[in-house]
Every structure is written in structure tokens, then in C-alpha cells.
Design an enzyme around this catalytic site. Structure first.
Site, short mmCIF file in Angstrom:
data_model
loop_
_atom_site.label_atom_id
_atom_site.label_comp_id
_atom_site.label_asym_id
_atom_site.label_seq_id
_atom_site.Cartn_x
_atom_site.Cartn_y
_atom_site.Cartn_z
N HIS A 85 0.82 -1.22 0.00
CA HIS A 85 0.00 0.00 0.00
C HIS A 85 0.85 1.26 0.00
CE1 HIS A 85 0.16 -0.08 4.54
NE2 HIS A 85 0.10 1.22 4.40
N ASP A 221 1.28 -7.66 2.31
CA ASP A 221 1.35 -6.23 2.01
C ASP A 221 2.80 -5.75 1.85
OD1 ASP A 221 0.91 -3.54 1.78
OD2 ASP A 221 -0.44 -3.39 3.51
N SER A 655 3.94 2.23 8.54
CA SER A 655 3.76 1.22 7.50
C SER A 655 5.07 1.01 6.76
CB SER A 655 2.70 1.65 6.51
OG SER A 655 1.47 1.24 6.97
N1 ASP Z 1 -1.29 1.28 7.95
C1 ASP Z 1 -0.64 2.38 8.61
C2 ASP Z 1 0.38 3.10 7.73
O1 ASP Z 1 0.19 3.23 6.55
C3 ASP Z 1 -0.02 1.94 9.88
C4 ASP Z 1 -0.88 2.19 11.04
O2 ASP Z 1 -1.63 3.16 11.05
O3 ASP Z 1 -0.78 1.41 11.98
O4 ASP Z 1 1.30 3.70 8.17
#
Ligand code: ASP
Length: 720
Positions: A85, A221, A655
Site C-alpha cells: 500500500h 502487504d 507502515s
Molecule cells: N497502515 C498504517 C500506515 O500506513 C499503519 C498504522 O496506522 O498502523 O502507516
């Protein structure tokens, strides 16, 4: 890996004492504040191994990826690992119906096939230095907040200038502890970053938005990039002659896996937390801001999804937008319910009562802090409607794509209206607008935007009172009798901002006096009325209140540290490099339910559903599963482990961060948190706050066995 009894006892002790987990610590202060605890929790390396200014250390293998993620270097040829992502935008930009890398994945089979990504940079922290005293020189306690800011900026600029004059690096100064401390962060930014590999979306985004922010999770991911430099190993713009970066350090990768109770730490770039807010702020966020934004986003997502599921081209066009909107939509739901479940507001209130008692316990304290909490109350009462009005501009007004796009033309209009016309500047602006125009229409589908506009206008109108709405609502009320659909039809039938050819034609033959055509355009008008309304009615009040709150926050932070001198405080996240540590650990999401700490390929097969886009499993993956063809990547239990959870305190920006074991070896890549714990940005709860990571062996398995890109694995240092 069998955990010893002693280990269990130690981990239980830390769990019970509530120490484990919470905190995002400053790397250069680890030795002083955390090393002892980290070692007691199981760490085998030293603080100096993690952050050193004298020799290479773990920090030399971590970069800020793009503007919002973390990535780590995993080979001596600058190979970079981050989340799918995080690479999503780059992958999407290289994708088309013919070469759909989003759906099919992408693997460069040699360095020549790696794809450049103009505009994508990665930034490495060289070191940091505390500069509080220099920054605060000449700052007086009774200064106005604006004067204070100005003085701080002036001092900071001087320090930065003096540093950069003799350095090949860049410097920035950032406030910590709400402006009670300042650090200079010295960095090096690389500009040639190429895409090396990405799994298909049904691996990299497996479970999609249904599983997003949730555990148990089965998302692979990750995506892989490579840093290139000039021949001397220095950052350089993209060039065919550039060579792979030779890093000072890269992470060894452990094949040993993780077990419940194992110590892990996460080293990366958390963006923003607000752990020290008063109850009034938490209430405003979770009971006013979030619910409104959730509703607006939900409405938009329903419309996106309706069209995307009917047309594969639209699905690609809206993939990035949809992911962006959906992500925080769900986060906000989790956050508000998490605070409620935790009685977060009541807990804050209880703390404030205690604080007030302390603050009124002597005349001296009373003078400084006695009025703090009541002042917060008044300020947040005033801020709430202003903050909501701002939310509606961002989440409803600018959600109308035609309107936010038209806004880009205001620069051209201003230039054209000027007394002295600067032909050259206008020409440049036109070129830049042409590029924007083609970018905009590549991912634009008008029927979606029309439907979004009608829906947004309705919600906007119904939920805010007149002083908090832009002028076009007057037209909607008087001329269109609140028929949002009719008004939308009018905008789309008259505007040229939904018509690529007409717009290009205008830009190709642009003369300054043609700005009149732009300013009469209904989409442009909406944009400018909205921005005028913001400038005139919202901005000043908002800035004033925020200034006041900044000052209250700073004093409150200082006061809390004074009230609890024994407590070890950590500064809120501010997009600087931090270390957080905890244990691999399952949790109880609700009564009678326990979630284990890891998931496996078995679970992917359980979730498989060929009819649902997010749950399609590729034949190749099924074949590997059926033959249990996991090679050296299987766990000792014989299964392919996919993801695991641990009690590391992470947030957005983390992330892609490396998840490291007691020996500092890479065991996972952080990519999310579990839903029950997403309020950790406001309040951490060791019982349910968990970060979610890909098991590094699943990453290796996909690269090697699934994609056949084993040559990449050969570049890495695997530890058995
Ligand atoms: N998925 C989040 C990010 O892109 C990580 C999180 O908020 O824990 O940083």
C-alpha cells in the site's frame, strides 16, 4: 523456538506492570531511557547497535519512503522493502488495462527492467542533535504565541543555514514534547528510486478494505524498490548511468520466525499521535469530527464501489482514491469505538481532576497551571464548530473532484488579472496545468463525480448551519429550491472542468483576457466561493484558537512532566525516526474470544472466494499450498506463516517499518494495527493495541516460490 519459563515470567511482569508496548522513543535517547528495559525484555543487542553516530548501525538501513511510509534496506545493493500500500501509487501509475501491474503484479527479472518513479524520494536520517537551547534563545515566557513562533523560526533558520553551509546533507528542526524541546534532524534524500517487484493485488491487498485494520489478517502487504545513486554513491536525479546504492548497513533476515512472548521492536517513521490531549479534545475528535467524516466518506465509498464493480477500467482509475478514502474511514470508526470501550474520555477527566488538585496545591503552581483545564474547555468549545466547518470543506467540498480540480486554476486567473502581465510565467503555468489536466482525466469518471456532488451537497447542507457554509448554498436554496440534483446538473452541463478536450483547447489558445471564462465557470465558482468563505470566516478564527491551544498544550505537557517527575514520558509522533518495542502477543478482542498471534496460508484458503475480488486466490498460490511447497520458508510447525501481531506502539507512517527480533534481525514488515486498538493515537491500551506485520518468511516465499524472482533472495542475507 521454545520460550523459557523465565521468559514467560519476565514478560508477564512487564505486561502486568503495563510497561510493555506503549511509547515511541527517540533513537538517540535509547541508551539513557530504554536500553535496560529492552534488555530485560529479551533484547540481545545494544542501544549503540540501533543508533550510533560513530559507526554503522540499524538506523542506516531505514528510510522515510515517499511522504508517508517507512522502508528498510535489505541488501548491499540498495534493495528496499516496504508495503504494497506504500508502493501502491507507483504501481498504479505504471498500470494500464494492457499492463495491469495492480492486478497481476510486477517483477523486474533484472536491474534493467526496474521502473523509475519520477517524484518518488526516500530520505535517510544521518543523525540527530538536540538544539533546544539555541532554538529558544531570546524566547520569553510572556511572548505572544505568534512572536514566539517567529523567534523560533528565526533561530532555527540560522542554525540550519550554518549547518548546511558546510555540509552535503540537509537539516530540519522539529519540535518535541509540544514545543518544549527541539531536535535538528540531519538527512540525505535519494531521488532515483525504482520499482523492482510487487505481488498481485490479491496477495498484496488480500482481503482489501474488508480486512483492512483487522486481525486475523492474511495480506502480503509488501513491495520492493531499489535506491540508485550516481557513480560516487551520492544521491542524484534519475539517470540511466546511475548505480545501485551501497548502504552503510542492511538488515539480515531471520528465517527463525517468531513465537508468542518474543521481544520485537519496530524502527520507523510514525507520523502523528496525540497522547496528551485533554478530555475536551478527545471528545471533539471521537464524538463530533469522526462521526461526521465517517458518514461523508461512507457515502462517497458506496458510490465509488457501485461503479468500480461494474467496470474494470473505473476500478483501476479509482483504486488509489478508494483506498485513501476507505482507509481513514475505517480507522475513525475503530478509533471512536475504541475510546468508548476504554472509557477514554472518563479516564482523561479523572486524570484532569487529579491534575487540578495538584495544580491548585500551592500558590506558585496555581499561578502557572491553575487555569489550564478550564482554558482548554473554553477553547475547545469555540473550536468545535470551526473544526467541523473545516472538515466539511475538506471532506465534502473538496470531495467533489471537479471542484477541487478547478481550484488549481486560481493561480492562472490571478496572473491573468494582474496589472502587469508576465507572459513567461503564464506560459509556465499553462504547461503545468496541462500536465495536471492529463493526470486528472486519467483517473476521472464523470458519473461518479456527479453522483458524489449531489450527495455531498445534501449532507453539507443538512448538517451545518448557515454561518458555516459557503455562498453557493444560497443559490441552491433560492434558485434550485434545495434540489441538489438539479444544481449538480446545472454545474456539469455548464462547466468545462469535466471536459478534457475543451479544457486543453482553452489552454492551448489561452490569452490572459480569457480568464473571464474561467471565473464564470460554475465549478470554478464553487471552488473560489468555498475558499473565500474559508479565508474570510474560518481561517483567522481557526489559527487564533490553534495558537492558543498550542500554547496551552505546551504548558500542559510541561506541567504533566513536573507533576510526575518519575514517569518516563515519550514525545508524540512527529514524523521523525522512533523505536517502539513490545512482545509478540495475541489478544482478547471481545468477551470469550481470543485471537492467536499468527495466521497461515491455511487461513487464506479459508477466506478464498472466487466471486469476491478481494478474496480471489491465484492458482499458482493454491498449487504451492496443495503441495506444501514452502521450502526453507515454512515454520517448524510445517505451515506457511503469513502475518503476526505484537504489542508495539505504532501509527500511520510506520507502515513498511522493519519489525526486528532480539538480535536485530528482520522478522517482519509492519503494515497495520488491529481495529480494537486504533485509538492508540489518542490513548494506548496494552490489552488490545497490536501492530500487524507480515511474517518475513511469507514475503520471501512469495518472491521466491510464487514469483520465481529467487535472484532477489540471493541478494539478501538470510539467517537460519
Ligand atoms: N497502515 C498504517 C500506515 O500506513 C499503519 C498504522 O496506522 O498502523 O502507516
Amino acid at each position: 523456538m521454545k520460550k523459557s519459563i523465565i521468559f514467560l515470567i519476565i514478560s508477564l511482569f512487564f505486561k502486568l506492570s503495563g510497561i510493555a508496548g506503549e511509547g515511541m522513543w527517540i533513537p538517540m535517547l535509547l541508551e539513557q531511557l530504554n536500553e535496560k528495559e529492552m534488555k530485560a525484555m529479551g533484547m540481545n543487542i545494544t542501544a549503540e547497535d540501533i543508533y550510533s553516530i560513530n559507526h554503522s548501525s540499524l538506523k542506516d538501513a531505514i528510510v522515510l519512503f515517499g511522504r508517508g511510509c517507512t522502508a528498510e534496506i535489505i541488501s548491499d545493493k540498495g534493495l528496499l522493502l516496504t508495503n504494497h500500500h506504500c508502493g501502491f501509487g507507483a504501481i498504479q501509475r505504471h498500470s494500464s488495462i494492457e499492463n495491469d501491474y495492480l492486478t497481476d503484479g510486477f517483477w523486474a527479472m533484472n536491474q534493467d527492467e526496474e521502473l523509475p518513479n519520477p517524484g518518488l524520494t526516500v530520505t535517510l536520517m544521518v543523525r540527530m542533535e538536540e538544539v533546544t537551547n539555541q532554538v529558544l534563545e531570546g524566547v520569553e515566557p510572556n511572548m505572544s504565541e505568534a512572536d514566539r513562533d517567529e523567534k523560533i523560526k528565526e533561530n532555527s533558520d540560522k542554525i540550519i543555514e550554518a549547518f548546511e553551509k558546510d555540509s552535503e546533507y540537509q537539516a530540519a528542526i522539529k519540535p518535541f514534547f509540544k514545543g518544549n524541546a527541539f531536535y535538528m534532524i540531519i538527512t540525505e534524500t535519494f531521488k532515483d528510486v525504482r520499482l523492482v517487484g510487487a505481488p498481485p493485488s490479491n496477495i498484496g491487498k488480500f482481503g482489501g478494505d474488508t480486512d483492512n485494520w483487522m486481525w486475523p489478517r492474511h495480506t502480503g502487504d509488501f513491495s520492493i524498490f531499489r535506491i540508485y545513486t550516481d557513480k560516487d554513491g551520492k544521491p542524484a536525479e534519475y539517470s540511466e548511468d546511475n548505480i545501485p546504492y551501497k548502504p552503510k548497513y542492511h538488515f539480515p533476515i531471520s528465517l527463525k520466525g517468531v513465537d508468542e512472548g518474543d521481544f520485537t521492536f519496530v524502527f520507523g517513521y510514525p507520523a502523528r499521535t496525540n497522547e496528551y490531549l485533554p478530555s475536551y479534545a478527545v471528545e471533539m475528535i471521537t464524538e463530533s469530527g469522526n462521526p461526521h467524516k465517517i458518514k461523508l466518506r461512507e457515502t462517497r465509498l458506496d458510490i465509488f464501489n457501485k461503479y468500480a464493480s461494474a467496470d474494470p477500467k473505473v476500478r483501476i482509475q479509482y483504486a488509489s482514491k478508494d483506498a485513501r478514502v476507505a482507509n481513514y474511514w475505517k480507522k475513525m470508526i475503530g478509533e471512536s469505538s475504541g475510546i468508548e470501550r476504554l472509557d477514554g474520555i472518563e479516564k482523561k477527566q479523572a486524570y484532569e481532576a487529579e491534575f487540578n488538585e495538584w495544580a491548585n496545591s500551592s500558590e506558585e503552581l496555581k499561578k502557572q497551571y491553575g487555569n489550564l483545564i478550564p482554558a482548554f474547555e473554553t477553547a475547545y468549545e469555540q473550536l468545535e464548530p470551526i473544526s467541523l466547518a473545516t472538515d466539511y470543506i475538506a471532506e465534502a467540498g473538496l470531495a467533489m473532484e471537479i471542484v477541487s480540480f478547478a481550484r488549481n486554476f486560481s493561480g492562472l486567473v490571478e496572473m491573468s488579472k494582474a496589472d502587469e502581465i508576465d507572459e513567461e510565467a503564464i506560459q509556465q503555468e499553462i504547461e503545468s496545468l496541462k500536465r495536471r489536466t492529463s493526470g486528472f482525466f486519467k483517473d476521472y469518471y464523470q458519473p461518479i463525480d456527479e453522483e458524489v456532488m449531489t450527495a455531498m451537497l445534501k449532507l453539507y447542507d443538512e448538517n451545518l448551519t448557515p454561518p458555516f457554509k459557503p455562498d453557493f448554498f444560497n443559490t441552491i436554496h433560492s434558485k434550485y429550491k434545495n434540489n441538489y440534483q438539479d444544481y449538480t446538473n446545472y454545474v456539469f452541463s455548464k462547466s468545462i472542468f469535466d471536459n478534457e478536450d475543451a479544457l486543453n483547447e482553452l489552454l492551448d489558445n489561452y490569452k490572459p483576457k480569457k480568464y473571464k471564462k474561467l471565473v464564470k465557470d460554475p465549478a470554478y465558482l464553487m471552488a473560489s466561493e468555498m475558499m473565500d468563505f474559508y479565508d474570510a470566516d474560518i481561517k483567522t478564527k481557526r489559527n487564533l484558537l490553534n495558537h492558543e491551544l498550542d500554547s496551552l498544550q505546551r504548558i500542559y505537557m510541561k506541567a504533566q512532566m513536573e507533576m510526575e517527575p518519575e514517569k518516563r514520558f515519550y514525545p508524540d509522533a512527529n514524523f521523525t525516526l522512533r523505536v517502539t518495542y513490545g512482545y509478540v502477543d495475541g489478544y482478547h478482542p471481545k468477551d470469550a474470544v481470543y485471537y492467536k498471534h499468527f495466521t497461515t496460508l491455511e487461513g487464506i484458503m479459508e477466506k478464498e472466494d472466487p466471486d469476491i475480488y478481494d478474496y480471489v486466490v491465484e492458482d499458482r498460490l493454491k498449487e504451492l499450498y496443495q503441495n506444501k511447497d514452502y521450502g526453507q520458508y515454512a515454520d517448524e510447525d510445517g505451515n506457511m506463516h503469513v502475518a503476526f501481531v505484537a504489542s508495539n506502539h505504532t501509527t500511520g507512517g510506520n507502515s513498511g517499518s522493519p519489525v526486528l527480533n532480539a538480535d536485530g534481525e528482520l522478522v517482519g514488515v509492519n503494515f497495520d494495527r488491529c481495529w480494537e486498538g486504533t485509538m492508540s493515537d489518542l490513548m494506548y491500551d496494552p490489552e488490545v493495541c497490536r501492530n500487524i506485520s507480515i511474517d518475513i518468511r511469507y514475503f520471501l516465499f512469495i518472491v521466491d516460490k510464487f514469483a520465481g524472482a529467487g535472484y532477489l533472495v540471493e541478494e539478501m542475507d538470510l539467517v537460519k
